[in-house]
Design a protein around this motif. Sequence first.
Motif, PDB file in Angstrom:
ATOM      1  N   GLY A 190      13.741   3.624   5.350  1.00  0.00           N
ATOM      2  CA  GLY A 190      13.417   2.684   4.375  1.00  0.00           C
ATOM      3  C   GLY A 190      14.144   1.439   4.583  1.00  0.00           C
ATOM      4  N   LEU A 191      15.545   1.576   4.866  1.00  0.00           N
ATOM      5  CA  LEU A 191      16.406   0.427   4.903  1.00  0.00           C
ATOM      6  C   LEU A 191      16.329  -0.410   6.172  1.00  0.00           C
ATOM      7  CD1 LEU A 191      19.890   1.608   3.594  1.00  0.00           C
ATOM      8  CD2 LEU A 191      18.734  -0.108   2.844  1.00  0.00           C
ATOM      9  N   LEU A 192      15.763   0.050   7.237  1.00  0.00           N
ATOM     10  CA  LEU A 192      15.576  -0.510   8.433  1.00  0.00           C
ATOM     11  C   LEU A 192      14.169  -1.294   8.164  1.00  0.00           C
ATOM     12  CD1 LEU A 192      15.449  -0.639  11.685  1.00  0.00           C
ATOM     13  CD2 LEU A 192      13.523   1.096  11.609  1.00  0.00           C
ATOM     14  N   VAL A 193      13.066  -1.256   7.610  1.00  0.00           N
ATOM     15  CA  VAL A 193      12.228  -2.009   7.428  1.00  0.00           C
ATOM     16  C   VAL A 193      12.746  -3.063   6.396  1.00  0.00           C
ATOM     17  CG1 VAL A 193      10.123  -2.164   6.013  1.00  0.00           C
ATOM     18  CG2 VAL A 193      10.334  -0.160   7.352  1.00  0.00           C
TER      19      VAL A 193
ATOM     20  N   VAL B 189       6.697  11.741   5.595  1.00  0.00           N
ATOM     21  CA  VAL B 189       5.819  11.447   4.265  1.00  0.00           C
ATOM     22  C   VAL B 189       6.941  10.515   3.432  1.00  0.00           C
ATOM     23  CG1 VAL B 189       4.748  12.109   2.122  1.00  0.00           C
ATOM     24  CG2 VAL B 189       4.058  13.214   4.488  1.00  0.00           C
ATOM     25  N   ASN B 190       8.159  11.171   3.193  1.00  0.00           N
ATOM     26  CA  ASN B 190       8.890  10.427   2.502  1.00  0.00           C
ATOM     27  C   ASN B 190       9.546   9.182   3.079  1.00  0.00           C
ATOM     28  OD1 ASN B 190       9.596  11.872  -0.131  1.00  0.00           O
ATOM     29  ND2 ASN B 190       9.558  13.678   1.329  1.00  0.00           N
ATOM     30  N   ALA B 191       9.610   9.057   4.335  1.00  0.00           N
ATOM     31  CA  ALA B 191      10.097   7.938   4.988  1.00  0.00           C
ATOM     32  C   ALA B 191       9.018   6.712   4.906  1.00  0.00           C
ATOM     33  CB  ALA B 191      10.305   8.019   6.575  1.00  0.00           C
ATOM     34  N   VAL B 192       7.880   7.076   4.959  1.00  0.00           N
ATOM     35  CA  VAL B 192       6.715   6.126   4.865  1.00  0.00           C
ATOM     36  C   VAL B 192       6.818   5.503   3.362  1.00  0.00           C
ATOM     37  CG1 VAL B 192       4.213   5.701   4.569  1.00  0.00           C
ATOM     38  CG2 VAL B 192       5.216   6.959   6.574  1.00  0.00           C
TER      39      VAL B 192
ATOM     40  N   PHE C  62      11.070  -0.203  -0.195  1.00  0.00           N
ATOM     41  CA  PHE C  62      11.755  -1.328  -0.035  1.00  0.00           C
ATOM     42  C   PHE C  62      11.242  -2.416   0.303  1.00  0.00           C
ATOM     43  CE2 PHE C  62      15.214   2.226   0.806  1.00  0.00           C
ATOM     44  CZ  PHE C  62      16.317   1.444   0.240  1.00  0.00           C
ATOM     45  N   TYR C  63      10.004  -2.187   0.851  1.00  0.00           N
ATOM     46  CA  TYR C  63       9.065  -3.407   1.503  1.00  0.00           C
ATOM     47  C   TYR C  63       8.642  -3.932   0.094  1.00  0.00           C
ATOM     48  CZ  TYR C  63       5.726  -6.389   3.761  1.00  0.00           C
ATOM     49  OH  TYR C  63       4.915  -7.350   4.364  1.00  0.00           O
ATOM     50  N   LEU C  64       8.341  -3.289  -0.824  1.00  0.00           N
ATOM     51  CA  LEU C  64       7.641  -3.832  -2.040  1.00  0.00           C
ATOM     52  C   LEU C  64       8.678  -4.821  -2.447  1.00  0.00           C
ATOM     53  CD1 LEU C  64       5.649  -4.044  -4.453  1.00  0.00           C
ATOM     54  CD2 LEU C  64       6.985  -1.981  -5.495  1.00  0.00           C
ATOM     55  N   VAL C  65      10.036  -4.674  -2.602  1.00  0.00           N
ATOM     56  CA  VAL C  65      10.933  -5.859  -3.124  1.00  0.00           C
ATOM     57  C   VAL C  65      11.095  -6.846  -2.117  1.00  0.00           C
ATOM     58  CG1 VAL C  65      13.437  -6.132  -3.387  1.00  0.00           C
ATOM     59  CG2 VAL C  65      12.494  -3.836  -3.976  1.00  0.00           C
ATOM     60  N   ASN C  66      11.012  -6.567  -0.687  1.00  0.00           N
ATOM     61  CA  ASN C  66      10.772  -7.688   0.369  1.00  0.00           C
ATOM     62  C   ASN C  66       9.609  -8.814  -0.154  1.00  0.00           C
ATOM     63  OD1 ASN C  66      11.772  -5.288   2.684  1.00  0.00           O
ATOM     64  ND2 ASN C  66      12.835  -7.159   2.610  1.00  0.00           N
ATOM     65  N   SER C  67       8.516  -8.053  -0.457  1.00  0.00           N
ATOM     66  CA  SER C  67       7.273  -8.607  -0.745  1.00  0.00           C
ATOM     67  C   SER C  67       7.386  -9.567  -1.819  1.00  0.00           C
ATOM     68  CB  SER C  67       5.928  -7.598  -0.995  1.00  0.00           C
ATOM     69  OG  SER C  67       6.064  -7.158   0.307  1.00  0.00           O
ATOM     70  N   ARG C  68       8.125  -9.693  -2.964  1.00  0.00           N
ATOM     71  CA  ARG C  68       8.335 -10.560  -3.929  1.00  0.00           C
ATOM     72  C   ARG C  68       8.380 -11.841  -3.520  1.00  0.00           C
ATOM     73  NH1 ARG C  68      12.403 -10.735  -8.031  1.00  0.00           N
ATOM     74  NH2 ARG C  68      10.747 -12.128  -9.041  1.00  0.00           N
ATOM     75  N   TYR C  69       8.949 -12.179  -2.423  1.00  0.00           N
ATOM     76  CA  TYR C  69       8.804 -13.611  -1.751  1.00  0.00           C
ATOM     77  C   TYR C  69       8.314 -13.601  -0.341  1.00  0.00           C
ATOM     78  CZ  TYR C  69      12.383 -14.414  -5.417  1.00  0.00           C
ATOM     79  OH  TYR C  69      12.827 -14.467  -6.803  1.00  0.00           O
ATOM     80  N   ILE C  70       7.480 -14.438  -0.025  1.00  0.00           N
ATOM     81  CA  ILE C  70       6.729 -14.336   1.325  1.00  0.00           C
ATOM     82  C   ILE C  70       7.823 -14.739   2.169  1.00  0.00           C
ATOM     83  CG2 ILE C  70       5.037 -15.296   2.837  1.00  0.00           C
ATOM     84  CD1 ILE C  70       3.086 -15.463   0.313  1.00  0.00           C
ATOM     85  N   LEU C  71       8.592 -15.830   2.112  1.00  0.00           N
ATOM     86  CA  LEU C  71       9.641 -16.172   2.964  1.00  0.00           C
ATOM     87  C   LEU C  71      10.966 -16.414   2.436  1.00  0.00           C
ATOM     88  CD1 LEU C  71       7.465 -19.354   4.771  1.00  0.00           C
ATOM     89  CD2 LEU C  71       7.965 -17.052   5.757  1.00  0.00           C
TER      90      LEU C  71
ATOM     91  N   SER D 263       4.074  -3.121  10.141  1.00  0.00           N
ATOM     92  CA  SER D 263       3.376  -1.549  10.674  1.00  0.00           C
ATOM     93  C   SER D 263       4.160  -0.767  11.399  1.00  0.00           C
ATOM     94  CB  SER D 263       1.974  -1.967  11.020  1.00  0.00           C
ATOM     95  OG  SER D 263       1.067  -2.620   9.864  1.00  0.00           O
ATOM     96  N   VAL D 264       4.699  -1.649  12.669  1.00  0.00           N
ATOM     97  CA  VAL D 264       5.393  -0.890  13.691  1.00  0.00           C
ATOM     98  C   VAL D 264       6.684  -0.566  12.895  1.00  0.00           C
ATOM     99  CG1 VAL D 264       6.670  -1.565  15.787  1.00  0.00           C
ATOM    100  CG2 VAL D 264       4.451  -2.473  15.361  1.00  0.00           C
ATOM    101  N   LEU D 265       7.441  -1.233  12.429  1.00  0.00           N
ATOM    102  CA  LEU D 265       8.716  -0.901  11.614  1.00  0.00           C
ATOM    103  C   LEU D 265       8.408   0.423  10.692  1.00  0.00           C
ATOM    104  CD1 LEU D 265      10.338  -4.044  10.456  1.00  0.00           C
ATOM    105  CD2 LEU D 265      11.001  -2.649  12.213  1.00  0.00           C
ATOM    106  N   MET D 266       7.340   0.646   9.905  1.00  0.00           N
ATOM    107  CA  MET D 266       7.175   1.793   9.276  1.00  0.00           C
ATOM    108  C   MET D 266       6.778   2.872  10.222  1.00  0.00           C
ATOM    109  SD  MET D 266       5.037   0.788   5.865  1.00  0.00           S
ATOM    110  CE  MET D 266       5.935  -0.229   4.515  1.00  0.00           C
ATOM    111  N   MET D 267       5.917   2.706  11.543  1.00  0.00           N
ATOM    112  CA  MET D 267       5.665   3.635  12.392  1.00  0.00           C
ATOM    113  C   MET D 267       6.954   4.243  12.966  1.00  0.00           C
ATOM    114  SD  MET D 267       3.771   3.435  15.737  1.00  0.00           S
ATOM    115  CE  MET D 267       5.222   2.677  16.565  1.00  0.00           C
TER     116      MET D 267
END
Length: 910
Positions: free
Chosen positions: A882-885, A808-811, A817-826, A779-783
């Motif tokens: 997006g890449l930052l997240v 808006v586009n940044a969010v 990008f975070y959707l791809v991260n979320s494929r695996y929790i760890l 959340s902090v990263l997206m903000m």
Amino acid sequence: MTENQIIGSRQEYWHSLAHEDVLRALRTEPGGLADSEVRVRMAQYGPNRLTPPKCRSPLQRLLMQFHNILLYVMLGAAAITAFLHHWVDTGVLLAAVVINAIIGFIQEGKAEAALDAIRAMLSPHATVIRAGSRREIDATDLVPGDLVFLVSGDRVPADLRLVSVKDLRVEEAALTGESMPVEKSIDTVSADAPLGDRYDMAYSGTLVVYGQATGVVVATGAATELGKINEMLTGIQSLTTPLLRQIDRFGRVLALAILGMSAATFVLGTMWRDHEPAEMFMMVVALAASAIPEGLPAIMTVTLALGVQRMARRRAIIRHLPAVEALGSVTVICSDKTGTLTRNEMTVQRVVCGGHVFDVGGVGYAPVGDFSIDGRIIDTEHYPALAMAIRAGVLCNDARLRQEDNSWHVEGDPTEGALLVLGGKTRFWQHAGETAWPRLDSIPFESQHRFMATHHRDSDGDSWFFVKGAPERILDMCSFQLSRDGEHPVDVDTWRRMATDTAAQGLRLLALACKRATPEGERLSLSDLEDGYTLLALVGIIDLPRKEAIRAVAECHHAGIRVKMITGDHAETARAIGAQLAIGVGKPAITGAEVALMDDAALRRVAMEVDVFARASPEHKLRLVQALQAHGQVVAMTGDGVNDAPALKCADVGVAMGMKGTEAAKEAADMVLADDNFATIASAVREGRAVYDNLKKFILFMLPTNGGEALVVIAAILFELALPLTPAQVLWINMVTSSTLGLALAFEPAEHGIMNRRPRPPGEALLSGFFVWRVLMVSVLMMTGALGLFLWELEIGTSIETARTMAVNAVVVAEMFYLVNSRYILASVVNLEGLTGNRYILLAIAACIPLQLAYTHTPMMQSIFDSTDLSLLEWAKVLGAGLLVFCVAELEKFVIRQTRLASRLAPHEQ
């Protein structure tokens, strides 16, 4: 003992009373009850039917479906969007609420069908003697004291104490779990005999498969054993699944957090920053709209539905959606034995004859397998005693072994079928034997004499008798035994010792004998069979475990799931099968009679320590499930009979057999196995774990994306900044991205090693410390990305409309990008499998990109949302946010993996 002391008292001792005493106590004459007495007793005890339970009206059941915290949150979100005139959002939210309520309404209605299925087991008709004449009546008109006739094919209409029996066998599997038809007699049994050992009783709902009998009605309606099960089932409240309990707690906490955050923001904005109350109210509405997880119920339904489809492909039919995930949290599986852990095909495993103990290879009804002595394969032709024993087993036999479509089947008694298969393994086939040694006469098996006999003529014209039956009965008939060097006087002590050793291994025993003789009369009679026989062999028969069940039990143990076997079979058989399956090795087997003597505290202790339970009644099974649940275990219970229905309904996941299961069991269960195979349960557990993983991944994706939007708004209010996002833009992000992107996570395949984990603790909160950390971090990263980009653009003179468009586009890009991260929790996704392994994620991102381009560049969307065109440089900055997240999220996973690895290695290094 008086009538009032016995009739209708529901006492448990009919089987321990002589049938003359029962008739006397019930005042039943040889000609049956008089019609006037029937009317008196009908008024006293009521009709012989099971009383249907009181049910809520359909309207009450429908309204109760809306009593759910998440649905309250969704209704609140619908009200907010309606207030903002976003009618599409309002319609979607209300549709989701209604759909979830309808699904729950339909599922609850199906669950009530379990009671109907039990009531349907009652026989519709009965043949009775009343007023000196035989008549057929409606079974509901039976009263205690009625004399009832039973013949093959009848369903027993009430609980009967048998008073006369002729070769009666009753299929009681639905009530007791006993895998074989039970031979009945009129002899009394001990008062503490379990239900399956009450051979002088016939119980309502069971099926007569052979013979005839007369019995006196001792219980009707709710007082029958079937009625007691019905009452147990009526009194059991279905448990919610671990996920639903977690989601309920999560929804309450989240709802309070959203309301608290919204109220605090309103107070701070109006009282500290002096914003107009009307303006702040609109911002709080936008803030609440951004925080509400309106996509959660929909994603739950979709994820569970996909799990249902995957399980169906593995032969597991899910009846109630939440059971999909509940399987993934199971810590204990209580399984039936016959047909689930075993093949439900009797197999000869040992033959004792001619001074040798022969081990027989092969399983099931396929006539393939070797004979061995002490592990050394032998040629059966060198052992004439074995050949003669096999001949006796094949000829003294009424079953038939057939091959159809490359599969072997037995028609008739499974035990007799096992003897035919044994003959096939030595190439001594039934049809060839009957041609060379034609049958001239036979005496069928009857419970009074406990053997079957046949009369044959061999190829030389000599006359032979063959018998098979209970070892102790056949031993009494034998004077000789066939050894390697011919006949010798029978050594009774040796045979009894071998019978005890064989039975201790859980094998059912049959003895085989022969005599060269001619009948005294024209037909074979019992007088021809009294003595003078030569004992040929003891045969040990067993229903062997499925190979895939052995692997599945091992997989469950590896996954931290305990497997317990609860069966109606005898303790020795249960213990032997359990040992072959690695269930309860080195531990005692507890019988239902021992369970009945334990109080709840003792049973809770034993239930956790013991893994094999034999001769278990419906009450015992139900108490065992409840004892395990009292320990905080998540219990899956398998069963096939009506006797299993209460435990199936009480368990966290009830699993019924699809092939041999009764309708009562299926209706009470959450899942039905199409192949009756325990291995299917293990596969379903794997799918259930994957479903829970995917729900966690969606929540870990959804909360930070909603949280990032909320933090952007809060930060702007607290620091008196221009709002980076308008209420309309917040709703656009929620509508287009949060739910639609996250939906792709429902299609995630199971991660590698999912069955290497321990079951999650049943009381584990959905919002663990790790979850809170991950949500706050992302959340902090997206903000940071969105708000930082917004302020940067304002600082260099970009218009506020363009800055907001970039925010808006940044969010949205950060969410992609975070959707791809979320494929695996760890685990890391920085590899080909991680980046491309779920095509639905790629499709979701591909669908989202043109929507954002339309939002940014089309005049219509610009007029609605105050968006503007962006240059390539500005798009590059958006991608950077997006890449930052993405990069920080992958770095955090790497640090956690290394930390956990170091903590595991630390003790070894010391």
